[in-house]
Design a protein around this motif. Structure first.
Motif, PDB file in Angstrom:
ATOM      1  N   PRO A 188     -24.236   8.316 -24.668  1.00 48.38           N
ATOM      2  CA  PRO A 188     -24.397   9.764 -24.832  1.00 48.38           C
ATOM      3  C   PRO A 188     -24.966  10.147 -26.204  1.00 48.38           C
ATOM      4  CG  PRO A 188     -22.274   9.233 -23.858  1.00 48.38           C
ATOM      5  CD  PRO A 188     -22.857   7.937 -24.339  1.00 48.38           C
ATOM      6  N   GLY A 189     -24.593   9.372 -27.245  1.00 46.01           N
ATOM      7  CA  GLY A 189     -25.177   9.619 -28.570  1.00 46.01           C
ATOM      8  C   GLY A 189     -24.518  10.756 -29.325  1.00 46.01           C
ATOM      9  N   ASP A 190     -25.255  11.354 -30.258  1.00 45.58           N
ATOM     10  CA  ASP A 190     -24.704  12.359 -31.175  1.00 45.58           C
ATOM     11  C   ASP A 190     -25.343  13.733 -30.959  1.00 45.58           C
ATOM     12  OD1 ASP A 190     -23.168  10.370 -32.646  1.00 45.58           O
ATOM     13  OD2 ASP A 190     -25.106   9.672 -33.404  1.00 45.58           O
ATOM     14  N   GLY A 191     -24.791  14.732 -31.663  1.00 43.38           N
ATOM     15  CA  GLY A 191     -25.366  16.077 -31.613  1.00 43.38           C
ATOM     16  C   GLY A 191     -25.392  16.600 -30.185  1.00 43.38           C
ATOM     17  N   ILE A 192     -26.581  16.971 -29.725  1.00 42.00           N
ATOM     18  CA  ILE A 192     -26.704  17.486 -28.354  1.00 42.00           C
ATOM     19  C   ILE A 192     -26.711  16.353 -27.309  1.00 42.00           C
ATOM     20  CG2 ILE A 192     -27.918  19.604 -29.015  1.00 42.00           C
ATOM     21  CD1 ILE A 192     -30.560  18.268 -28.158  1.00 42.00           C
ATOM     22  N   GLY A 193     -26.672  15.094 -27.785  1.00 38.14           N
ATOM     23  CA  GLY A 193     -26.753  13.946 -26.873  1.00 38.14           C
ATOM     24  C   GLY A 193     -25.793  14.009 -25.697  1.00 38.14           C
ATOM     25  N   PRO A 194     -24.473  14.141 -25.966  1.00 37.96           N
ATOM     26  CA  PRO A 194     -23.525  14.138 -24.838  1.00 37.96           C
ATOM     27  C   PRO A 194     -23.804  15.248 -23.821  1.00 37.96           C
ATOM     28  CG  PRO A 194     -22.378  13.823 -26.920  1.00 37.96           C
ATOM     29  CD  PRO A 194     -23.809  14.135 -27.266  1.00 37.96           C
ATOM     30  N   GLU A 195     -24.286  16.406 -24.290  1.00 36.38           N
ATOM     31  CA  GLU A 195     -24.566  17.517 -23.356  1.00 36.38           C
ATOM     32  C   GLU A 195     -25.763  17.199 -22.459  1.00 36.38           C
ATOM     33  OE1 GLU A 195     -24.452  21.436 -25.607  1.00 36.38           O
ATOM     34  OE2 GLU A 195     -24.082  20.011 -27.216  1.00 36.38           O
ATOM     35  N   VAL A 196     -26.859  16.726 -23.082  1.00 39.30           N
ATOM     36  CA  VAL A 196     -28.064  16.492 -22.271  1.00 39.30           C
ATOM     37  C   VAL A 196     -27.893  15.257 -21.373  1.00 39.30           C
ATOM     38  CG1 VAL A 196     -29.671  17.711 -23.783  1.00 39.30           C
ATOM     39  CG2 VAL A 196     -29.296  15.282 -24.179  1.00 39.30           C
ATOM     40  N   VAL A 197     -27.138  14.268 -21.854  1.00 44.83           N
ATOM     41  CA  VAL A 197     -26.928  13.068 -21.035  1.00 44.83           C
ATOM     42  C   VAL A 197     -26.022  13.388 -19.847  1.00 44.83           C
ATOM     43  CG1 VAL A 197     -25.842  10.772 -21.020  1.00 44.83           C
ATOM     44  CG2 VAL A 197     -27.438  11.394 -22.843  1.00 44.83           C
TER      45      VAL A 197
END
Ligand code: ATP
Length: 326
Positions: A7-16
């Protein structure tokens, strides 16, 4: 197929999370077996475990066929570059395409095939007194394999490849890349262009490009330009492809300024999953994802960066339901 999901960082979890809804819907509709395993990697993992890519993360990625990755913040080098280098993901595929309902600078529909593991990014830099030196490394093997990837994309499209270099100045390394690439592209329409002219043409007449084959650093710069010509960084997908593994990720970064607000555009990550289905040989599923994205944008179901009023989650849900129903 075994899929490692970062998922990653910042907006990562949302977009993933939005993109995984679409992956699940597509897998259901087309009876594709996808076994997803989530991986903690990036800035948050560094804070929690002391390493951006903990052993557990490597274990899951090692045993996966492919990786779907959100953007990673400060630790991008330790995650993204490390994965690219370890598995020799030598071809970076970055389509730039105008989409319905999104204003583009000019109509554009091309695919960049960027060499992904050589060039000045091999990290061979030195400083000796008052002189700093970076080595630009281009190999015949590295050029041949990425040129073959460009051929594969050109054959699915308009059979035209533009090779971008600066061979008038770098008369050894860039000319070598150009000549080796040309050899691999025989039988296709091939044009050569200097990188400065390519930057100008991308703004002046982007429709002239079909497949663009270029070295690592020029590709890095030109693909951001092309993404913006197409409309927004929030729409630009990418694939990193090697012989045994591939990683799919949005071009954009972690965008900490808008993280947690539910306004991040998930389309770049969703279109990256279309590249994943294409890589799996499932062009039917890839086409369905792209059709669903275009239909959602046409109906105005979009995040604020492209003029809509929907949240990240709403866009993901909507596109997932379109995949199953159109
Ligand atoms: P990096 O240095 O990792 O590239 P960054 O935060 O400097 O990260 P990006 O995250 O790529 O740069 O994007 C720059 C800006 O573009 C962000 O601050 C954000 O406002 C906008 N942006 C990027 N991606 C998206 C997205 N998916 N949806 C909406 N806006 C975005």
């Amino acid at each position: 197929m075994k899929l490692a999901v970062i998922p990653g960082d910042g907006i990562g979890p949302e977009v993933v999370s939005a993109a995984m809804r679409v992956v699940e819907a597509t897998a259901r509709r087309f009876s594709i077996d996808i076994e997803a395993k989530y991986v903690e990697a990036g800035d948050a993992a560094l804070r929690k475990y002391g390493r951006a890519m903990p052993d557990d993360a490597w274990r899951v990625v090692d045993s996966a066929d492919a990786v779907l990755k959100g953007p990673v913040g400060e630790t991008a080098y330790d995650v993204t570059s490390a994965i690219r280098m370890k598995y020799v993901l030598y071809a970076n595929i970055r389509p730039a395409k105008s989409l319905p309902g999104v204003p583009s600078v000019k109509p554009i529909d091309c695919v960049f095939v960027r060499e992904n593991v050589e060039d000045v990014y091999v990290g061979a830099e030195y400083k000796v007194g008052d002189v700093a030196i970076a080595l630009k490394v281009i190999t015949g093997q590295g050029t041949r394999r990425v040129a073959r990837m460009a051929r594969r994309y050109a054959e699915m499209r308009r059979r035209k490849v533009t090779i971008v270099t600066k061979s008038n100045v770098l008369r050894v390394v860039d000319a070598f890349f150009r000549d080796v690439a040309k050899e691999e592209l025989k039988g296709l329409e091939v044009e050569e262009m200097y990188v400065d002219a390519a930057a100008m043409e991308l703004v002046r007449n982007p429709a002239r490009f079909d497949v663009v084959l270029t070295t690592n650093q020029y590709g890095d710069i030109l693909t951001d330009l092309a993404a913006q010509v197409a409309g927004s960084l929030g729409l630009a997908p990418s694939a990193n492809i090697g012989d045994s593994k591939a990683m799919f990720e949005p071009v954009h970064g972690a965008a900490f300024d808008i993280a947690g607000k539910g306004i991040a555009n998930p389309v770049a990550t969703i279109l990256s999953t279309a590249l994943m289905f294409e890589w799996m040989g499932r062009n039917d599923a890839a086409a369905a994802v792209r059709r669903a994205v275009e239909e959602a944008l046409r109906r105005g179901v979009a995040t604020p960066d492209v003029g809509g009023r929907s949240t990240t989650e709403e866009v993901g849900k909507y596109i997932a339901s379109l995949v199953e129903n159109i």
